[in-house]
Design an enzyme around this catalytic site. Structure first.
Site, PDB file in Angstrom:
ATOM      1  N   THR A   1      32.320   6.594  -9.727  1.00  0.00           N
ATOM      2  CA  THR A   1      33.147   6.687 -10.647  1.00  0.00           C
ATOM      3  C   THR A   1      32.675   8.005 -11.394  1.00  0.00           C
ATOM      4  OG1 THR A   1      34.153   5.743 -12.838  1.00  0.00           O
ATOM      5  CG2 THR A   1      31.670   5.281 -12.146  1.00  0.00           C
TER       6      THR A   1
ATOM      7  N   VAL B   1      40.550   5.935 -10.047  1.00  0.00           N
ATOM      8  CA  VAL B   1      40.332   7.236 -10.208  1.00  0.00           C
ATOM      9  C   VAL B   1      39.385   7.417 -11.553  1.00  0.00           C
ATOM     10  CG1 VAL B   1      41.237   9.692 -10.830  1.00  0.00           C
ATOM     11  CG2 VAL B   1      42.317   8.024  -9.528  1.00  0.00           C
ATOM     12  N   CYS B   2      38.253   8.007 -11.449  1.00  0.00           N
ATOM     13  CA  CYS B   2      37.366   8.340 -12.673  1.00  0.00           C
ATOM     14  C   CYS B   2      37.065   6.881 -13.166  1.00  0.00           C
ATOM     15  CB  CYS B   2      38.244   8.990 -13.729  1.00  0.00           C
ATOM     16  SG  CYS B   2      37.209   9.548 -15.067  1.00  0.00           S
ATOM     17  N   THR B   3      37.131   6.512 -14.549  1.00  0.00           N
ATOM     18  CA  THR B   3      36.538   5.249 -15.028  1.00  0.00           C
ATOM     19  C   THR B   3      37.400   4.062 -14.502  1.00  0.00           C
ATOM     20  OG1 THR B   3      37.713   5.667 -17.133  1.00  0.00           O
ATOM     21  CG2 THR B   3      35.416   6.318 -17.079  1.00  0.00           C
ATOM     22  N   GLY B   4      38.715   4.311 -14.024  1.00  0.00           N
ATOM     23  CA  GLY B   4      39.421   3.056 -13.490  1.00  0.00           C
ATOM     24  C   GLY B   4      38.684   2.136 -12.590  1.00  0.00           C
TER      25      GLY B   4
END
Length: 328
Positions: A127, A107-110
């Protein structure tokens, strides 16, 4: 661990919504009529409590070091505050054990953590919009798609920022338990099940910049409020008291898109909402969105979303009421 076991990685600076959004979706399955559910476990380096980017403290279930996802588990990597380097215990663990998971989810910057661990090499991924260019630059073996809210590529699923993690989690629930269960959870959480993965990370208004000059801002607002109106360059230029040529140049300079492209985004967005939430026919929706004919709307949908309005409604529209059983 079965495919319905979810292992969530926590670390200092993690975005709390990247954790709690998907976890609420997965956890809601157990409260639905679906058989079974997900077993959710959270781990962190050393098993220590972590402080999220908002200051919230999360207490994990266990230590990352001892966690083993097994061949059937889902590993969820949430995003967080990125300062230019990574927690080495996270990337080391992902390199050693991430490849054994049945499904990898970020999720996101993961997604940057997965990329750093080499788990996105040769795959398509997305991302948060603010780091898409960085991901493409730093990880050239990853095909970065900056626009979609999530991307599914085999056993790897990546999403854009924050709330897009909820959209992705709902898509995974639909894959695991069926559309009815996912729709029930979406309604319970008061969110849309129907945002497709290839929907842009921004609405038409957010994707384009707000014009600096008031006449052009007024035109943007007019377009949004009157998708069925005359939105030709000539008509819009007249509203801004500019010549068509001057208007077209000024609009693109200040918003980053041409007037025609902006109009199409707004109209498609409006049509999407009508298809998702109402039962009007495609012909009527075409007129309400300024396309005039179903064929013009169909071409715009295929061009923008890669599917026809009818296909879109089948996937994301309201379901027909159940047919009552015949009386005996």
């Amino acid at each position: 661990m079965s495919p319905r076991n979810v292992l969530v990685l926590l670390y200092d600076g993690v975005q709390s919504l990247d954790v709690t959004g998907p976890v609420e979706v997965f956890g809601a399955v157990a409260r639905s009529p679906a058989e079974g559910g997900y077993t959710i476990r959270t781990v962190s380096p050393g098993g220590a409590p972590v402080r999220t980017s908002s200051g919230l403290v999360l207490v994990p279930d266990g230590d990352l070091e001892g966690a083993r996802p097994g061949p059937g588990a889902t590993v969820l990597v949430p995003g967080g505050r990125y300062t230019g380097d990574f927690e080495p215990r996270l990337t080391d663990w992902l390199r050693a054990h991430g490849g054994r998971a049945e499904r990898l989810v970020s999720v996101c910057t993961g997604g940057l953590l997965l990329a750093e661990a080499g788990l996105l090499d040769g795959r398509r991924a997305t991302t948060h919009w603010s780091v898409c260019e960085q991901m493409a630059r730093d990880y050239p073996r990853v095909t970065v798609e900056p626009d979609p809210i999530y991307v599914l590529d085999g056993r790897v699923a990546t999403s854009a920022g924050v709330t897009a993690g909820i959209d992705l989690a709902l898509a995974l629930v639909e894959e695991d338990f069926g559309r009815d269960t996912a729709l029930l959870i979406a309604r319970h959480l008061v969110v849309f099940l129907r945002r497709p993965g290839n929907q842009a990370q921004f609405s038409a208004q957010l994707a384009a910049q707000t014009a600096r000059r008031e006449p052009l801002r007024d035109v943007q607002q007019w377009i949004t409020e009157h998708p069925d109106g005359d939105l030709s360059v000539e008509a819009l230029a007249a509203r801004a008291a500019l010549s068509p040529r001057h208007f077209a140049r000024a609009f693109q300079a200040e918003t980053g898109v041409t007037p025609g492209r902006y109009v199409e985004r707004v109209r498609v967005e409006h049509a999407r909402r009508l298809l998702e939430d109402g039962r009007d026919g495609v012909a009527r929706i075409s007129r309400e969105c300024g396309y005039g004919t179903p064929e013009a709307l169909r071409r715009a949908f295929v061009r923008t979303l890669g599917q026809s309005p009818a296909e879109y409604r089948r996937r994301f529209g309201p379901q027909p009421p159940p047919v009552p059983a015949p009386a005996r």
